[in-house]
Design a protein around this motif. Structure first.
Motif, short mmCIF file in Angstrom:
data_model
loop_
_atom_site.label_atom_id
_atom_site.label_comp_id
_atom_site.label_asym_id
_atom_site.label_seq_id
_atom_site.Cartn_x
_atom_site.Cartn_y
_atom_site.Cartn_z
N ALA A 66 0.87 -1.18 0.00
CA ALA A 66 0.00 0.00 0.00
C ALA A 66 0.90 1.22 0.00
N LEU B 189 1.54 -5.46 2.51
CA LEU B 189 0.32 -6.10 3.02
C LEU B 189 0.31 -7.59 2.72
N GLU C 282 -7.34 -14.74 9.19
CA GLU C 282 -8.17 -13.81 9.93
C GLU C 282 -8.36 -12.53 9.12
N SER C 283 -9.25 -11.71 9.62
CA SER C 283 -9.53 -10.46 8.95
C SER C 283 -8.24 -9.65 8.79
N GLY C 284 -8.05 -9.13 7.61
CA GLY C 284 -6.90 -8.25 7.38
C GLY C 284 -5.62 -8.97 7.02
N CYS C 285 -5.68 -10.27 6.85
CA CYS C 285 -4.42 -10.94 6.56
C CYS C 285 -4.09 -10.90 5.07
N GLY C 286 -4.97 -10.33 4.26
CA GLY C 286 -4.61 -10.14 2.86
C GLY C 286 -5.31 -11.07 1.90
N LYS C 287 -6.32 -11.76 2.35
CA LYS C 287 -7.01 -12.71 1.48
C LYS C 287 -7.63 -12.00 0.28
N SER C 288 -8.36 -10.93 0.59
CA SER C 288 -9.04 -10.24 -0.51
C SER C 288 -8.04 -9.62 -1.46
N LEU C 289 -7.01 -9.00 -0.93
CA LEU C 289 -6.02 -8.38 -1.79
C LEU C 289 -5.44 -9.41 -2.76
N ALA D 201 -7.33 -1.75 -5.52
CA ALA D 201 -7.75 -0.36 -5.39
C ALA D 201 -6.57 0.56 -5.68
N PRO D 202 -6.85 1.80 -6.11
CA PRO D 202 -5.76 2.74 -6.31
C PRO D 202 -5.02 2.93 -4.99
N PRO E 241 -0.79 -4.20 9.86
CA PRO E 241 0.25 -4.14 8.82
C PRO E 241 1.10 -2.88 9.06
N ARG F 49 -6.97 8.26 2.44
CA ARG F 49 -6.09 7.50 1.56
C ARG F 49 -5.72 6.17 2.18
N GLY G 184 -6.66 2.95 3.82
CA GLY G 184 -7.81 2.10 4.12
C GLY G 184 -7.68 1.61 5.54
N1 LIG Z 1 -6.79 0.36 -0.40
C1 LIG Z 1 -6.03 0.00 0.65
N2 LIG Z 1 -5.08 0.83 1.09
C2 LIG Z 1 -4.33 0.49 2.17
N3 LIG Z 1 -4.46 -0.65 2.84
C3 LIG Z 1 -5.40 -1.53 2.44
C4 LIG Z 1 -6.23 -1.24 1.33
N4 LIG Z 1 -7.08 -2.26 1.18
C5 LIG Z 1 -6.78 -3.16 2.15
N5 LIG Z 1 -5.77 -2.71 2.91
C6 LIG Z 1 -5.18 -3.38 4.05
O1 LIG Z 1 -4.65 -4.59 3.60
C7 LIG Z 1 -4.81 -5.59 4.56
C8 LIG Z 1 -5.37 -6.82 3.92
O2 LIG Z 1 -6.67 -6.52 3.47
P1 LIG Z 1 -7.64 -7.63 2.88
O3 LIG Z 1 -8.88 -6.91 2.48
O4 LIG Z 1 -6.95 -8.40 1.85
O5 LIG Z 1 -7.93 -8.53 4.14
P2 LIG Z 1 -8.87 -9.80 4.21
O6 LIG Z 1 -7.98 -10.89 4.58
O7 LIG Z 1 -9.66 -9.92 3.00
O8 LIG Z 1 -9.77 -9.43 5.46
P3 LIG Z 1 -11.32 -9.65 5.66
O9 LIG Z 1 -11.48 -10.99 6.21
O10 LIG Z 1 -11.65 -8.61 6.65
O11 LIG Z 1 -11.98 -9.45 4.35
C9 LIG Z 1 -5.66 -5.04 5.65
O12 LIG Z 1 -4.86 -4.72 6.76
C10 LIG Z 1 -6.20 -3.76 5.07
O13 LIG Z 1 -6.30 -2.78 6.07
#
Ligand SMILES: Nc1ncnc2c1ncn2[C@@H]1O[C@H](COP(=O)(O)OP(=O)(O)OP(=O)(O)O)[C@@H](O)[C@H]1O
Ligand SMILES: Nc1ncnc2c1ncn2[C@@H]1O[C@H](COP(=O)(O)OP(=O)(O)OP(=O)(O)O)[C@@H](O)[C@H]1O
Ligand SMILES: [Mg+2]
Ligand SMILES: [Mg+2]
Ligand code: NI
Lengths: 309, 328, 474, 348, 309
Positions: free
Chosen positions: B17, B26, B45-52, B62-63, B283, E306, E308
Motif C-alpha cells: 500500500a 500487506l 483472519e480479517s486483514g491478513c490479505g485474502k481479498s487483496l 484499489a488505487p 500491517p 487514503r 484504508g
Molecule cells: N486500499 C487499501 N489501502 C491500504 N491498505 C489496504 C487497502 N485495502 C486493504 N488494505 C489493508 O490490507 C490488509 C489486507 O486486506 P484484505 O482486504 O486483503 O484482508 P482480508 O484478509 O480480505 O480481510 P477480511 O477478512 O476482513 O476481508 C488489511 O490490513 C487492510 O487494512
C-alpha cells in the motif's frame, strides 16, 4: 408508492398554505401601498377612499380569507398599480424565467459534469486540483459583476453577442452563462464527491470483475448511482433559479418574474407579491416533487429506503 | 508428486500500500498453485490479505495498492504484465469472481437480468434479447426459482442468499476456468450458507471449475476445499491437502485456530477454550522474525530474529515455522 | 428600408394611458401615442398641439380652437366632443387618474362648435395651459368608452405621432409611425421602447449600437460615452436636489440653524467632483431655470466659520446629532449624502445616514418621521407645479408652514399676467431663501445618450417626444 | 434469595411498516412474537437463531431499550414494563448489555476511563477518585492494563474493545448482563479469548447472562440453557447439552446440521434445509417453519403449534411433539427413532 | 504486561494522547498532511483576517473619509498614483486600500455572524428534530420546507423592505434564510449518530437524555456542520454583494466588498481598480474558505481517506 405520493402532496399543500400565510403577514407588516399609488400631493380623503376601495381597511383575517377564496378560484387578485390580473402578469413572464433557468442549468451541467467526472477519476492529481479551483472561481464571482464583465467583453469589446433583452438565442447565452457559472462549482464538486463515493462501492468492483470496459463501468454503473444526489440538488437549484434570478434579470434586461416581484415589493403591490410568491413556491415544491418521483426511475429502491428512514 | 503444472500459479506475490509515509507491505511473498478442477481454500483472519490476493489476480486492486513483486500466471501466461485490454477480456470470461457482500456487490439501480446479461453482451457479443435469454438460463442453473420473473427484479427485491446466487450465476455465465470466491458465505445465514456451499461443490463436480475459495472460517474451507492454505499477516504459514492439514496441523497458528473454535456438534465441550493470546498485529507494525512469534506458545529465540523458511513436511504439505524446519 | 429607433429606459412603464399614469417612464411612451392640446415649451409657455389657437376670453374662461381634419389612430375625429370627453374622463373618479387633483380648478367645459371648446375655471388659474399640455391627453371617445380602462391602459389609442403596435411585458414596446399626425409623419417608421434596468448594460447597448437612445445615465457614464466616440449626449434635463428640514422640531425650528447648514455644505466642490461642474447651484427653492426664480440671489456661500457661528448663536456651539434620510433608488443621491454628511461633520453636525427603500421613504416622509431628508423635483419651468405642492399648507404641511408663503403661492396661481406673476414668485423665492426651510443644493444634469446615427435634442422636462428624433446623414 | 431473576412472559414487539400501495391496513413485522422464558440467578441462557429472527429485538426489549408491545418482564420481582422512565433509568444499573459491534458501541471521542466511568457517574454518588479506583479494578479484571485508561477506543484492537465493553457492563456489578452477539464481530483467534473471559466472569460474579448469538459453538460453550428462535418465536428450549445432543425441533436439527463439516469426517448424515427464511412481514401461517420443514404435517400450515414441555425442562413448539396429540400426532419420540435422520429433502 | 497492551503502547507517536495547543497544532499538522489545499486555504484566510482586522486599526483609518479634491487617483504603480493612497481612490476620493480592508472586516463579520446565527438556530432545531422525532420533528421540518420553498431573494427583499437595510438586518436575513440548511444537516447527522450503537449503549446505562445529547450526540455532529459552515460563509459574502447591488445591503458609508463592487461597476472603464481590487479580495477569500471547507470535508470523510483503515 401512491401513499407516498399522497403524503408528499399533503406536505406540499401544508407548505403552500404556510407560504400564503407568511407572505401575507410579511406584506401586512411591510407598510401601506396607498401612499405610493397616489401622487405626492394627494389629500388624506383621497387616501382613505382608496384604502376603502381596495379593501385595505377590512380586518386582516378577512383580507386573508378573501385572498385564499379567490386564489382557489384561480384569481390571484389584481395589481394595485396596473390593475391587471396578477395571474396574467406572472404567467406572461414565467416562460422567460423558466427558459433562463433551464438554459443556465443546462450550461452549468454541461460544464460541471465533465469537470466533476474527470476530477473524480483523476483524484489528487493536478487536473483534479486545477479543475476544482477553476470551478471555484465561478463561485467566487458575484452574478452582477460577472454579468457586467461579460457585457463589457463580449458585447462592447468583441461585439459577438447582444448586450441584453430576450428573443434570439444569442441573447440568452450570456445571462445563462453568468448564472450557470456559479452553479458549476456546486455541481462539479457534488459530482466529484458522489462519484468518488460510488466508485468505492462494491458493485463497481463487481462491474469491473465482469470484464466490462471502463466507459461502461463509469458511464453506466457509477454515473446512474451518482446521479441520485445530483438530481436532488438540481431540483433545489432549479427552484432557487426561478425566484432568485433577480440580479441576472436586472443586468441583462431579461423580462422574467424576478424583476416583476422585486418591483412589486418596492411598490408594496400586495397582490402581485403574494401571487408571485405563491406561484413560485408552488413551482418549487412541484419541481421537487417531480425530482422525488424521478428517483423512482433512478433508484428502484426508493420507496423502501424512504419507508425505513 | 507434482503432476500437471498448476492452472494458476501465484509466485512470490507481494502487494504494497502506498501510504503518505511510505509503502507498507500487506501481502508478502505468497506462493500458491491451483490445479485444474481443484478447490483451493484460503483461510486467515480479517486483514491478513485474502481479498487483496484475490483482487490482484484480476488486477482489480484499489488505487494506492500495487503489486510490488512476484508474478501471477494463468496456464503459464503472466497476468501481471498483460495489457489492460487483454486482462479485461479475461475478467468474467476466463476468471471470475464472487464477493463477500451480496447486499452491496450488485448495482441497486439495474435489474438482475440486466446485470447478468451484461456479461454475455460484453464477452460473447450477444444481442440484447439473446443475452437476456441466456441470463434466464444462467439463473436457473444456480437454482434461482422462477428466473423469468427474477430477471426483471432489482437486487433490493431479493434475499441475501438469492443475491449470492445471482452473483454466482453472473460469475459462471461464461464458464470460466477459474472462479474466485471471496468469502461468498460469510454474510449469509448458516442454513443458507450450507445451501450455497452445496451449490459450489456441485459446480466443481459438474463443470470441473477450479475454485479459489476464501474464508476466515476453517470449518467452511474444510468442507469445500481440496487443498488449504493458511494465511497469517500476508504470508502463507501452512499449506496442505485438507485431510492432511486437519490430521496433522504443523504450524502452531493452524493448531491454535483449530482449537479456538468450539464445535457445536463435538462430543463434549472443553471448560476452557484453547486461545491464541494477543492480537493480530496491524500491517506496518509487524514484529521482526516470525510474524507469529509474539503470540506463539512455542516460540524460541530464533523465531524473534529470523523468518522461518517454507519447508515441505509431507506430500504437498508445506509449513513456514522454525519448529517444523528443524524437525525436517 | 424601414427606419427604426430603439429607446432604452431604466424602468418599464406601468401603463401607457397618459391619463392614468404618473411616472416619467410611462409618460415617455404614452406621449408618443397620445397627443395633448398644447405642446409644453422649455420656457414654461405652451405651443400649439392638437389645438391650433387659444385665448383667455375672461379671467376664468379659456377658448380653444382645434385643428381641422385630424383623426385618431382608429379613425375617429379629433373634435370638441373628444376634448370634452377626455377632460370628463380624467376627472371621473372611476378611472382614478393621478392628475385629477391638479385639474380641480377646471369647473366646466363647453362645446361651442365641432372644433371649438371653452374651459371655465373656478378662479383665475395661471398654470392651466401648462398643466393641460402635460396632463390632459386627448382620446377617441367611442373606442375609449367602449374599452375596459385597463385594457386601454395596455393598448392605448390617441392622436399622437406613433401608433401602438404591441407590448411584450418586460420586453419591448413597439410603436409605428402615424401617417395622419398633424405635424406630419415622424421620421422613424418604428419606435421601440426597451427596458434595461442596469446602467452599464444600457450604456453598453448604446455603445454597441443596439439602441439609438438611452435614458438614465450617470455623470460618469456620460464621460464614458463622450470619450468612446460611439455616442453623444443630449441637452440635459435637470433634477433639482434639496435637503428638506423638519422646521417644526428642534433644532431645525431655528432659522439660524437652517442657514448654518446652508453655509456648511461645499456645493462648489461637490459640483466639481461629482458632476464635473455641470450642475447648477441653487440659491432658493426655485431652480434658476424655472420661471420666476430670482436670479439675483447668490447661493449660500460655503463658510464653515459662519456656519459655526450661527450654530453657536442658536445655542448649539458643539453642534448636534441628527439623521439624514434618502431614497435608495437613485445612485447619485447616495453619493451626495455621503459627502454632505462629511461636510456637516466639519461644522459639528453629526449626521447618521438612513438610506430608505422608496416606499418606506414616502411613508416616513408622510408620517413626518424625518429630521433631514434628501428629495428632488424636476427642474420644471412652471413654478406652481412644485412650489405650490411642496410649500403651500393646503397641499402639505409636513415639514414647513408659513402664512406669508401661502399667500404668495395663492397669488402666483391666479396672476394671469406673466410679468406680475414673475414678481410674485421672485418674492417667494427671496422669502424662502431667507427662511431656508431647505438646504438648497443644485440642479444636476441628467443627459440622454444618443447614438451617432440619431439626431435628437433632449428636453429639460426630460420627456421623450420622439417625433423630434430623426436619422442622421440620411 | 430466590432463584429466579428474570421472567419474560409472552413478550411481543412489532415494527410498523409503512402501508403499501393500495392497502388500507397497517402492516407489521412481528420481530418478537410471544416469547416466554425464565432465567435463574447465576445462570446463562443462550438465544440462537438466524438473521432477522428477532434476537436483537428480544434482547433490547428485555431492557426496554425498545418498548415491547405486549407481555411482562419480571426482573427482580418487579414488572419492568410498569416502571416510569425515571424508575427504569435507575433500575438500569442492575441490568447491562454488551453490544455486538466493538467499533460502533463506543463514542470515539471519549477515553476508556470516561467510557467505563459513565455508568458509575450516572448511577453512583461516589467521589471521582473512588470511581477511578473502580474503573481500574474492572479494567484489570477484564484483562486490560489500567494504565491505558486515558486512551481512546480507536487505539485498541477489536478484542480489547470488546473487553472495554464488558468492563463497562460489569462496572456497576449488575445482576443481569445481556450480550447481543458479543463475539461475532471478532476474529477467530480473539473470539476464544473473549469467550473464555465471559465464562470466567460469569462464574466469578454470579451474575446471570443472556447470550444472543447465531454461533452455535459459542452458545454451546458458554450457556447452561439455550432457546432457539425462528421468525420471532422460540421453537425449542432446554439444557444446552440436551438440545445439541438431541435436537427435537426439525429447525434446530437443520440449524445444527448446517454447521460445516470438514471433509475428513465423512459418513455423517446431514439434513440441509431447503428454501429461504421467509419474510417476517408475511410469515407463513400455522407453524412458521412448515414451508421448509422436511417433516411437515397436515395441520402445520394452519395451526400454530403450542410451546409444550416435553420433559427434562425441555420445551418444543412442534406438532410432532404435542403431548396429547390429535389423530396424526406422533408421541414425543427421540429423533433417531422417528427415522428423521438421513432423510433427503427430495424424499419428502 | 501482556503482549496486546504492548501493542497499543507501541502503536506509535500518532496515537499518543496530547493536550491543549499541542493537540491543536498536531491537528493542523495532520491537516497539512491530509490536505495541503486546506492548509493553504487556512493560511490565506488567516492572512486576510489579520489584514482586515488588525491593519486598519494600526493605520487608524475608517475608509469613510472623503476627499473630493483627489478623486479617481490611480494605484501607485500607475501614472498619477500616490503613496498616500497605494491602491488609488474612488469617485469620492476615498482610499481604496483602507476601504478594502475595512470592507473585508464587514464582509467577514457578516459572513461569520450569519453563520453563527444560522448555525445556532439550525443546531438547536436540528438536534431537537433529529433526537426527539415525532411531531416535534414534523413541525420543525415543515417549517423548514416552508423556508426552503419561499424564494430566498424575495424573503430578503421583503425583510429589508420591512426593516430597512442595516448590518444587523442583513445578518438576520441571511441567518433566517439559511438556517434550514443547517437544521437539515444537523438533523441528518443527529439521526445517524442517534442510531449509533454507542448512543444505545448510553441509553442502556441509563444516561439521561440531556447528557446523551451533550456528551454523545453534539460532539459527533459538529464536524460536518463546520464544513458546511465554511462553505456557506463563502456564499454569504457573495449574497451580501448581490444585495448591495440591489441597494439592500449594509447602508453606506460603511464599505463592504459588495458595495465597493456595486459602486465601482459604473467606473469599470475609467477606474478599473475600483471594481477589480475588491473583486480580487472576494475571490481570494472565497477561494480560501472553500479550499479549507473542501479540505476539511476530505480530511473528515473516512471514505476518502487514503489509508484504508
Ligand atoms: N486500499 C487499501 N489501502 C491500504 N491498505 C489496504 C487497502 N485495502 C486493504 N488494505 C489493508 O490490507 C490488509 C489486507 O486486506 P484484505 O482486504 O486483503 O484482508 P482480508 O484478509 O480480505 O480481510 P477480511 O477478512 O476482513 O476481508 C488489511 O490490513 C487492510 O487494512
Ligand atoms: N427499527 C426497526 N424497524 C423496523 N423493523 C425492524 C427494526 N429493527 C428490526 N426490525 C426487523 O425485525 C426483525 C427482527 O430484527 P432483529 O434485529 O431483532 O433480528 P436479529 O435476530 O437480531 O437479526 P441479526 O442476526 O441480523 O442481528 C427483522 O426482520 C428486522 O428487519
Ligand atoms: Mg476480505
Ligand atoms: Mg441482531
Ligand atoms: Ni507480556
Amino acid at each position: 408508492m401512491l401513499s407516498y405520493v399522497l403524503k408528499r402532496l399533503s406536505h406540499t399543500l401544508l407548505v403552500i398554505v404556510g407560504i400564503s400565510i407568511v407572505s401575507f403577514v410579511f406584506l401586512q407588516l411591510s407598510g401601506d401601498p396607498v401612499g405610493l399609488m397616489l401622487p405626492q400631493d394627494a389629500t388624506s380623503q383621497q387616501i382613505e377612499d382608496l384604502r376603502h376601495k381596495l379593501g385595505l381597511d377590512d380586518p386582516v383575517v378577512v383580507q386573508y380569507l378573501r385572498f385564499v377564496g379567490n386564489a382557489l378560484r384561480g384569481d390571484l387578485g389584481r395589481s394595485l398599480f396596473s390593475n391587471e390580473p396578477v395571474a396574467a402578469l406572472i404567467l406572461e413572464r414565467l416562460p422567460a424565467t423558466v427558459e433562463l433557468a433551464f438554459f443556465s442549468m443546462a450550461f452549468a451541467l454541461v460544464i460541471a459534469l465533465p469537470i466533476g467526472i474527470v476530477s473524480a477519476l483523476k483524484r489528487g492529481t493536478l487536473i483534479d486540483t486545477a479543475s476544482m479551483v477553476l470551478a471555484l472561481f465561478g463561485l467566487s464571482m458575484p452574478h452582477f459583476w460577472l454579468g457586467i464583465m461579460m457585457i463589457m467583453l463580449f458585447s462592447v469589446q468583441l461585439g459577438w453577442l447582444p448586450t441584453s433583452g430576450r428573443g434570439s438565442f444569442a441573447q440568452i447565452i450570456m445571462p445563462a452563462a453568468a448564472m450557470g457559472i456559479s452553479m458549476v462549482a456546486l455541481f462539479a464538486r457534488l459530482t466529484r464527491s458522489t462519484l468518488l463515493e460510488v466508485l468505492g462501492q462494491d458493485y463497481v468492483r463487481t462491474a469491473r470483475a465482469k470484464g466490462l470496459p471502463e466507459y461502461i463501468v463509469i458511464g453506466k454503473h457509477a454515473l446512474k448511482n451518482a446521479m441520485i444526489p445530483l438530481v436532488t440538488m438540481i431540483g433545489m437549484e432549479f427552484g432557487l433559479l426561478l425566484g432568485g434570478a433577480v440580479i441576472i434579470e436586472t443586468v441583462f434586461a431579461w423580462p422574467g418574474v424576478g424583476r416583476l416581484i422585486v418591483q412589486a415589493i418596492m411598490d408594496r403591490d400586495y397582490p402581485v407579491v403574494q401571487g408571485a410568491v405563491m406561484l413560485l413556491s408552488m413551482i418549487f415544491v412541484i419541481v421537487n416533487l417531480l425530482v422525488d418521483l424521478a428517483y423512482g426511475w433512478l433508484d428502484p429502491d426508493v420507496s423502501l429506503r424512504r419507508a425505513s428512514k | 508428486m507434482e503432476a500437471a503444472p498448476p492452472l494458476l500459479e501465484i509466485d512470490g506475490l507481494s502487494i504494497d500500500a502506498m501510504l503518505a509515509d511510505g509503502p507498507v507491505r500487506l501481502v508478502d511473498g505468497v506462493t500458491l498453485g491451483l490445479r485444474a478442477g481443484e478447490v483451493l481454500g484460503l483461510v486467515g483472519e480479517s486483514g491478513c490479505g485474502k481479498s487483496l490476493l484475490s483482487y490482484s489476480i484480476l488486477r482489480l486492486l484499489a488505487p494506492g495498492l500495487r503489486i510490488s513483486g512476484g508474478d501471477i500466471r494463468l496456464e503459464g501466461r503472466s497476468l501481471a504484465t498483460l495489457p489492460e485490454r487483454k486482462i479485461r477480456a479475461m475478467r468474467g470470461n476466463e476468471i471470475s469472481m464472487i464477493f463477500q457482500e451480496p447486499m452491496t456487490a450488485l448495482n441497486p439501480v439495474f435489474t438482475i437480468g440486466d446485470q447478468v446479461a451484461e456479461v454475455f453482451r460484453t464477452h460473447q457479443r450477444l444481442s440484447r434479447p439473446q443475452a437476456r435469454a441466456k441470463a434466464v438460463e444462467a439463473l436457473a442453473a444456480v437454482g434461482v426459482p422462477s428466473p423469468e420473473i427474477r430477471v426483471g427484479q432489482y437486487p433490493a427485491d431479493l434475499s441475501g442468499g438469492m443475491r449470492q446466487r445471482v452473483m454466482i450465476a453472473m460469475a459462471l455465465a461464461c464458464r470460466p476456468k477459474i472462479l474466485i470466491a471471496d468469502e461468498p458465505t460469510t454474510a449469509l445465514d448458516t442454513t443458507i450458507q450450507a445451501q450455497i456451499l452445496e451449490l459450489m461443490r456441485g459446480l466443481q463436480r459438474n463443470f470441473g471449475t477450479s475454485i479459489v475459495f476464501i474464508s476466515h472460517d476453517l470449518g467452511v474451507v474444510a468442507e469445500v476445499a481440496d487443498h488449504v492454505a493458511v494465511l497469517y499477516c500476508g504470508r502463507v504459514v501452512e499449506e496442505a491437502p485438507v485431510a492432511e492439514l486437519f490430521r496433522n496441523p504443523r504450524h502452531p497458528y493452524t493448531r491454535g485456530l483449530m482449537g479456538a473454535v468450539p464445535q457445536p456438534d463435538a462430543e463434549d465441550m472443553p471448560d476452557v477454550l484453547h486461545e491464541i493470546k494477543g492480537n493480530v498485529p496491524r500491517p506496518g507494525h509487524l514484529p521482526g522474525g516470525c510474524r507469529f512469534h509474539p503470540r506463539c506458545p512455542v516460540a524460541r529465540d530464533i523465531c524473534r530474529i529470523s523468518d522461518p523458511p517454507r519447508v515441505a513436511v509431507g506430500a504437498q504439505h508445506h509449513v513456514a515455522c522454525w519448529e517444523a524446519a528443524d524437525a525436517s | 428600408q424601414e427606419a427604426q429607433l430603439i429607446v432604452a429606459q431604466s424602468a418599464e412603464p406601468v401603463g401607457l394611458d397618459a391619463a392614468r399614469n404618473n411616472l416619467q417612464h410611462s409618460l415617455n411612451v404614452a406621449f408618443n401615442i397620445q397627443d395633448r392640446l398644447f405642446d409644453p415649451l422649455e420656457d414654461g409657455g405652451v405651443g400649439p398641439g392638437l389645438a391650433e389657437s387659444w385665448e383667455f376670453t375672461s379671467n376664468t374662461t379659456l377658448k380653444v380652437k382645434l385643428r381641422e381634419g385630424l383623426k385618431f389612430h382608429n379613425g375617429e375625429d379629433v373634435d370638441a366632443e373628444a376634448v370634452k370627453f377626455s377632460l370628463e374622463r380624467l376627472l371621473d373618479p372611476a378611472i382614478a387618474s393621478p392628475h385629477a387633483a391638479r385639474m380641480q380648478q377646471i369647473t366646466g367645459v363647453r362645446i361651442i362648435d365641432p372644433l371649438t371648446v371653452e374651459f371655465t375655471t373656478s378662479e383665475p388659474f395661471a398654470p392651466i395651459l401648462h398643466l393641460m399640455s402635460i396632463y390632459l391627453p386627448i382620446v377617441p371617445p367611442k373606442a375609449t368608452a367602449g374599452t375596459d380602462p385597463d385594457t386601454f391602459n395596455r393598448h392605448p389609442i390617441g392622436a399622437g405621432p406613433y401608433v401602438f403596435e404591441k407590448w411584450d411585458r418586460g420586453g419591448d414596446i413597439v410603436l409605428k409611425a402615424f401617417d395622419g399626425y398633424w405635424a406630419g409623419k415622424p421620421a422613424y417608421d418604428r419606435l421601440v421602447f426597451r427596458t434595461i434596468p442596469e446602467e452599464s448594460a444600457r450604456v453598453a447597448a448604446l455603445l454597441t449600437g443596439e439602441v439609438g437612445l438611452v435614458e438614465g445615465i450617470s455623470r460618469n457614464s456620460q464621460d464614458m460615452i463622450e470619450k468612446s466616440g460611439r455616442g453623444s449626449l443630449t441637452n440635459s434635463m435637470g433634477i433639482m436636489n434639496y435637503i428638506g428640514l423638519n422646521t417644526y422640531e428642534k433644532p431645525f425650528d431655528d432659522q439660524r440653524v437652517r442657514q448654518a447648514l446652508n453655509h456648511g455644505i461645499n456645493r462648489e466642490l461637490i459640483n466639481k467632483a461629482l458632476f464635473g461642474e455641470k450642475a447648477i447651484l441653487t440659491a432658493g427653492p426655485l431652480s434658476p431655470r424655472t420661471f420666476g426664480a430670482d436670479l439675483t440671489l447668490q447661493p449660500y456661500a460655503y463658510d464653515m466659520e459662519k456656519a459655526k457661528a450661527l450654530l453657536a448663536e442658536a445655542g448649539y456651539p458643539e453642534g448636534f446629532s441628527t439623521t439624514l434620510s434618502y431614497p435608495t433608488d437613485m445612485v447619485q443621491i447616495q453619493e451626495q449624502a455621503q459627502v454632505i454628511a462629511a461636510d456637516l461633520a466639519k461644522i459639528g453636525v453629526k449626521v447618521e445616514l438612513r438610506p430608505l427603500d422608496r416606499s418606506v421613504m414616502v411613508e416616513q416622509y408622510r408620517a413626518r418621521k424625518q429630521d433631514m431628508y434628501v428629495y428632488w423635483w424636476d427642474d420644471n419651468p412652471e413654478p406652481d407645479r412644485y412650489a405650490y405642492t411642496l410649500f403651500h399648507s393646503n397641499s402639505r404641511d409636513y415639514y414647513y408652514k408659513n402664512p406669508e408663503t401661502d399667500a404668495l403661492l395663492a397669488k402666483g396661481r391666479s396672476a394671469l399676467d406673466r410679468a406680475e406673476r414673475e414678481k410674485i414668485y421672485q418674492q417667494f423665492d427671496r422669502k424662502l431663501y431667507e427662511e431656508a426651510p431647505w438646504v438648497y443644493l443644485y440642479v444636476i444634469p441628467v443627459a440622454y445618450g444618443v447614438a451617432p446615427d440619431v439626431q435628437y435634442e433632449g428636453r429639460r422636462d426630460g420627456f421623450l417626444f420622439m417625433r423630434f428624433a430623426s436619422p442622421k446623414n440620411g | 434469595m430466590q432463584a429466579e431473576l428474570l421472567r419474560v412472559k409472552n413478550l411481543v414487539r412489532r415494527y410498523e411498516l409503512r402501508s403499501g400501495l393500495f392497502s388500507r391496513q397497517q402492516r407489521y413485522i412481528h420481530a418478537v412474537d410471544g416469547v416466554s422464558f425464565s432465567l435463574n440467578r447465576a445462570e446463562t441462557l443462550g438465544i440462537v437463531g438466524e438473521s432477522g429472527c428477532g434476537k436483537t429485538t428480544l434482547s433490547r426489549a428485555m431492557l426496554r431499550l425498545v418498548e415491547p408491545d405486549e407481555g411482562e418482564i419480571i426482573f427482580r420481582g418487579r414488572d419492568i414494563r410498569s416502571l416510569t422512565k425515571e424508575e427504569l433509568r435507575r433500575e438500569r444499573r442492575h441490568m447491562q448489555i454488551v453490544f455486538q459491534d466493538p467499533f460502533g458501541s463506543f463514542n470515539p471521542r471519549m477515553t476508556v476511563r470516561e467510557l467505563i466511568d459513565e455508568p458509575l457517574s450516572v448511577h453512583s454518588r461516589d467521589s471521582a477518585a473512588a470511581r477511578l479506583e473502580r474503573v481500574r479494578e474492572v479494567m484489570a479484571k477484564v484483562g486490560l492494563d489500567p494504565r491505558l485508561c486515558d486512551r481512546h477506543p480507536h487505539e485498541f484492537s477489536g478484542g480489547q474493545r470488546q473487553r472495554i465493553g464488558i468492563a463497562r457492563a460489569l462496572v456497576l456489578r449488575p445482576e443481569l448482563i445481556i450480550g447481543d452477539e458479543p463475539v461475532s464481530a471478532l476474529d477467530v483467534s480473539i473470539r476464544a479469548q473473549i469467550l473464555n473471559l465471559m465464562k470466567q466472569l460469569q462464574e466469578e460474579s454470579g451474575a446471570s447472562f443472556v447470550m444472543v448469538s447465531h454461533d452455535l459453538g459459542a452458545i454451546r460453550f458458554i450457556c447452561h440453557r439455550v432457546a432457539v428462535m425462528y421468525l420471532g418465536r422460540v421453537v425449542e428450549e432446554g439444557r444446552t447439552e440436551d438440545v445439541f445432543r438431541e435436537p427435537l425441533h426439525p429447525y434446530t436439527r437443520g440449524l445444527i446440521d448446517a454447521v460445516p463439516v470438514p471433509r475428513l469426517r465423512p459418513g455423517k448424515t446431514r439434513q440441509l434445509l431447503t428454501g429461504e427464511i421467509p419474510s417476517p412481514v408475511n410469515p407463513p401461517r400455522g407453524c412458521h417453519f412448515h414451508p421448509r420443514c422436511p417433516l411437515a404435517l397436515k395441520q402445520c400450515n394452519s395451526v400454530a403449534p403450542a410451546f409444550n414441555e416435553v420433559g427434562g425442562g425441555r420445551r418444543v413448539a412442534c406438532h410432532l411433539f404435542a403431548p396429547t396429540g390429535g389423530i396424526d400426532t406422533p408421541a414425543p419420540v427421540p429423533v433417531e427413532k422417528a427415522g428423521l435422520a438421513g432423510r433427503r429433502p427430495d424424499q419428502h | 504486561m501482556s503482549h496486546e497492551q504492548l501493542d497499543a503502547a507501541d502503536a506509535g507517536p500518532a496515537y499518543r494522547r496530547r493536550s491543549g495547543p499541542a493537540r491543536a497544532w498536531s491537528a493542523l499538522h495532520a491537516l497539512l498532511l491530509q490536505s495541503p489545499s486546506a492548509f493553504i486555504g487556512a493560511l490565506i484566510l488567516v492572512l486576510i483576517v489579520f489584514a482586515c482586522f488588525i491593519v486598519p486599526a494600526l493605520l487608524g483609518q475608517d475608509g469613510e473619509a472623503t476627499d473630493l479634491l483627489n478623486t479617481f487617483v490611480p494605484p501607485v504603480w500607475q501614472e498619477g498614483g500616490s503613496w498616500a493612497t497605494p491602491l488609488g481612490t474612488d469617485h469620492l476620493g476615498r482610499d481604496t486600500l483602507s476601504r478594502i480592508l475595512i470592507g473585508g472586516r464587514i464582509s467577514l463579520t457578516v459572513a461569520f455572524c450569519a453563520v453563527a446565527m444560522a448555525l445556532s438556530i439550525g443546531l438547536v432545531l436540528g438536534t431537537l428534530s433529529g433526537f426527539y422525532g415525532g411531531w416535534i420533528d414534523s413541525v420543525i421540518m415543515r417549517v423548514g420546507d416552508l423556508f426552503l420553498a419561499y424564494p430566498f431573494m424575495l424573503l430578503t427583499i421583503s425583510v429589508i423592505a420591512l426593516l430597512g437595510p442595516s448590518l444587523t438586518n442583513l445578518i438576520i436575513i441571511l441567518a433566517l434564510a439559511d438556517w434550514v440548511t443547517y437544521a437539515r444537516t444537523v438533523r441528518g447527522s443527529v439521526i445517524a449518530v442517534r442510531g449509533k450503537e454507542y448512543v444505545r449503549a448510553a441509553e442502556a446505562i441509563g444516561t439521561p437524555n440531556r447528557t446523551i445529547i451533550r456528551r454523545h450526540i453534539l460532539p459527533n455532529t459538529i464536524a460536518p456542520i463546520l464544513v458546511l459552515a465554511t462553505v456557506r460563509a463563502a456564499n454569504y459574502i457573495i449574497w451580501e454583494s448581490g444585495l448591495s447591488f440591489l441597494g439592500m445591503g449594509v447602508p453606506p458609508p460603511t464599505p463592504t466588498w459588495g458595495i465597493m463592487l456595486a459602486e465601482g461597476r459604473n467606473y469599470i472603464l475609467n477606474a478599473w481598480w475600483l471594481v477589480t481590487l475588491p473583486g480580487l479580495a472576494i475571490m481570494f477569500t472565497i477561494l480560501s474558505v472553500n479550499l479549507l471547507g473542501d479540505g476539511l470535508r476530505d480530511a473528515m470523510d473516512p471514505r476518502l481517506k487514503r489509508v484504508g483503515k
